[in-house]
Design a protein around this motif. Structure first.
Motif: not given
Ligand code: IMP
Length: 422
Positions: A37, A125-126, A237, A271, A273
């Motif tokens: 990620n 929003g991952t 995360t 980046v 939500e």
């Protein structure tokens, strides 16, 4: 000296560049959490390298780079990164070490990550890279670790167990056909074979390095406010992106960490939500996004942009015990008429000088700003602090004062050379 580098905002602060710079002075560079990620960008001699899993320190010859046990590894993405580096003439050879205890991301993690997002009322929003589901399996004690990929019998048993349960969920909850055992089994055994030369006990290696008085740089991915505990949960995360994560994610005692350096952008971006009190209004936001090339290094998504939020950064300094700050992308603020620094929030008639833990308060908080004049001209060619425009120095001085923390580096451009050391 053993130093941890952490992001003090929502990631994308420019840690890759600082890690690259400091890597020169250490022997080992260690990633301790997150997975593909993350996207760390390093620009050198007009060449752009984007790292997702391998520490960016690999660009320096003779440095040992470790992927610690706290990282979730997508073997396919890692192999691609190794191959891309070798096409660019950078050979990882004996310099890359992967913890045998790191968990592997499997195809079902990525698909589940994406399917879950479609079902959520409030989307996170991952990045869709399977990070959350892989960490969930680790905590659920059904994860598959890198060491398992080296043992066909154990891997077979674990994968069978996982697919038995997960395929039921895929079919019944998500109306997805599920996954066949054989292709995953074969592919991952092959990945294991390819990566076996790098897989080892990285905790033992690093503790020996500490005994031998070697210097280690621990590179955090994401940022403090994406941390699973201290971030803007659930818009975070799934790992410990704060400095404490370095100990757990590398197998190092907290008493072995000498210093934490915080990386902070001269403004704020996010980046995905979640609440963002100082976010710019849309038109100015678009202007600043383009001015600062604020698009995700991993997904290419546009980053949301806003004014510097000192309430958040002060909290990050506290949580990580940051003694030194690197301020990034100062040049992006060049030419603005005036600048704002958020110094507190107002919510329900109350003034908050500390970050509220209630997400609703953060969502509805109105920032209280200190306004400052901007500066003309460009800062990107400047290499000495005293040569910066007077108003740029005033802005930095004000930040240092509000944050009560020393600024030791100021980045004024994307290249390695675009930096002012104080
Ligand atoms: P995940 O890590 O893919 O589960 O995504 C969770 C949240 O963290 C989303 O808002 C992502 O946009 C954000 N995120 C994850 N990695 C990064 C990163 O490296 N930089 C910035 N945001 C990130």
């Amino acid at each position: 000296m053993n130093i941890v580098i952490v992001g003090t905002q929502w990631g994308d602060e420019g840690k890759g560049k600082i890690i690259d710079l400091l890597s020169e002075k250490v022997d080992y560079i260690v990633r301790y959490q997150g997975g593909s990620n993350a996207g760390h960008t390093v620009v050198t001699n007009s060449k752009v390298y984007v790292f997702h899993l391998i520490p960016s320190g690999i660009l320096h010859k003779r440095k040992i780079c470790c992927i610690g046990n706290g990282v979730v590894v997508d073997p396919q993405a890692l192999i691609k990164e190794i191959q891309d580096l070798s096409s660019a003439g950078i050979y990882v050879n004996q310099r890359l070490k992967i913890s045998s205890l790191a968990h592997a991301i499997l195809p079902y993690h990525k698909i589940l990550d994406q399917l879950r997002e479609t079902k959520r009322t409030h989307k996170i929003g991952t990045t869709g890279r399977g990070i959350g589901p892989c960490y969930a399996d680790k905590i659920n004690r059904c994860g598959i670790r890198m060491v398992d990929l080296l043992n066909p019998a154990i891997f077979r048993e674990k994968l069978k167990d996982n697919l038995k349960e997960k395929n039921e969920i895929f079919k019944k909850v998500y109306r997805h056909p599920g996954f066949n055992f054989s292709p995953i089994y074969q592919d991952y055994l092959n990945y294991g074979k390819f990566l076996s030369r790098y897989i080892c006990n990285t905790a033992a290696l690093l503790n020996k390095a500490i005994r031998d008085k070697k210097d280690i740089l621990f590179e955090g991915a994401q940022g403090t406010f994406l941390d699973i505990d201290f971030g803007t949960y659930p818009f975070v995360t799934s790992s410990s992106a704060t400095a404490g994560g370095a100990c757990i994610g590398a197998g190092i005692s907290p008493v072995k960490i000498d210093k934490v350096v915080g990386v902070v952008k001269a403004y704020t971006t996010r980046v995905g939500e979640g609440p963002f009190p100082t976010e710019f209004p849309p038109v100015f936001g678009k202007f600043m996004r383009e001015k600062g090339s604020e698009f995700g290094a991993t997904t290419g998504r546009p980053r949301r942009c806003g004014w510097f939020d000192s309430v958040m950064v002060r909290e990050a300094i506290l949580l990580n015990h940051i003694l030194e700050l690197a301020i990034m992308k100062l040049d992006v603020l060049d030419g603005l008429e005036s600048l704002k620094i958020c110094i507190a929030y107002k919510y329900k008639g109350r003034l908050f000088k500390e970050l509220p833990q209630d997400l609703e308060a953060l969502r509805k908080a109105r920032p209280v700003y200190k306004e400052m004049p901007g500066w003309k001209g460009t800062t990107s060619k400047i290499r000495r602090y005293q040569d910066l425009p007077r108003n740029a120095r005033a802005y930095l001085f004000r930040l240092q004062d509000i944050l009560n923390t020393k600024i030791s580096m100021i980045s004024v451009g994307s290249s390695r050379e675009d930096i002012i050391f104080i």
